[in-house]
Design a protein around this motif. Structure first.
Motif, short mmCIF file in Angstrom:
data_model
loop_
_atom_site.label_atom_id
_atom_site.label_comp_id
_atom_site.label_asym_id
_atom_site.label_seq_id
_atom_site.Cartn_x
_atom_site.Cartn_y
_atom_site.Cartn_z
N THR A 33 0.74 -1.24 -0.10
CA THR A 33 0.17 0.11 0.18
C THR A 33 0.78 1.42 -0.03
N ARG A 34 0.54 2.11 -0.87
CA ARG A 34 1.35 3.47 -0.90
C ARG A 34 0.43 4.69 -1.04
N ASP A 35 0.85 5.83 -0.59
CA ASP A 35 -0.02 7.19 -0.65
C ASP A 35 0.40 7.71 -1.95
N ILE A 36 -0.54 7.93 -2.80
CA ILE A 36 -0.30 8.73 -4.23
C ILE A 36 -0.70 10.00 -4.12
N ARG A 37 -1.34 10.52 -3.06
CA ARG A 37 -1.89 11.88 -3.14
C ARG A 37 -0.77 12.96 -3.53
N PRO A 38 0.59 12.74 -2.91
CA PRO A 38 1.59 13.85 -3.31
C PRO A 38 1.80 13.78 -4.58
N GLY A 39 1.68 12.66 -5.30
CA GLY A 39 2.00 12.74 -6.73
C GLY A 39 0.96 13.25 -7.66
N ILE A 40 -0.35 13.71 -7.20
CA ILE A 40 -1.45 13.95 -8.03
C ILE A 40 -1.28 15.50 -8.08
#
Length: 225
Positions: free
Chosen positions: A155-162
């Protein structure tokens, strides 16, 4: 040795070519075109080519980037014309630039990419409203699962990359424009971002139905082209 940056498109039938097969197709095309492509030294020499970011199978690209070294100078227009005449259907050179020998490889400076994502009306069971997109972008975290090379889910958080996500059109379905982090530091896949958005909106959508086109690659705010 002279170094050139080739901006090319990968569309139609070519979007189903894997990156490895793409490299082979480009090498064969350069040989057929009679271009003086440079090769590495050693027991197993390979063409001196480098790519900004491999394009996943099934996704079209309008301005993909590769650098190639030649053993002798070639006029840019001549290089483009000769290579276009030898390329398979779906691949086309759009522009050729000269690059300094000491310039970093395109992958080293790649930072983000712009995408257009379309979903036909028949595959969209409910409307997606702008306010829902704004709510999604206001989230602190957007967690997705991705299978690693060892086969395990992580599981990874992609919010910083959007970076950007907006509705562009509702003609014949839904068309959205995305800007996502792309590169060695962080890489967000467009189908991941769209699947997370639809999950947040409570709209069941099959990611296989997404028609994705990578429009441009960026180094900071400047295009690699």
């Amino acid at each position: 040795m002279p170094r050139y940056r080739i901006i090319y498109s990968k569309r139609g039938p070519a979007r189903y070519i894997s990156h490895l097969d793409l490299v082979r197709a480009l090498e064969r095309s350069m040989r057929r075109a009679g271009l003086p492509i440079a090769f590495s030294e050693g027991f197993n020499p390979h063409p001196r080519m480098s790519f900004a970011a491999p394009l996943p199978v099934g996704i079209e690209g309008l301005a993909e980037v590769m650098d190639v070294e030649m053993t002798a100078p070639v006029p840019r227009r001549d290089l483009a014309d000769r290579l276009n005449a030898a390329l398979p259907p779906g691949l086309a050179v759009k522009e050729v630039l000269e690059v300094a020998d000491n310039a970093p490889a395109p992958m080293a400076v790649l930072d983000k990419a712009a995408y257009i994502v379309h979903l036909d009306a028949d595959d969209l069971p409910a409307p997606l409203f702008e306010c829902t997109v704004e709510e999604f972008l206001a989230l602190d975290k957007v967690e997705v699962s991705r299978r690693g090379k060892n086969g395990r889910e992580k599981t990874r958080d992609i919010r910083p990359g959007i970076i950007k996500m907006e509705v562009q059109s509702r003609v014949c379905g839904l068309t959205m424009r995305l800007e996502l982090k792309t590169g060695s530091a962080m890489n967000v896949r467009p189908e991941e971002a769209m699947t997370a958005l639809f999950r947040h909106a409570g709209i069941p959508v099959d990611p296989v139905e997404l028609e994705i086109t990578r429009m441009k690659l960026f180094a900071g705010d400047s295009g690699l082209d």
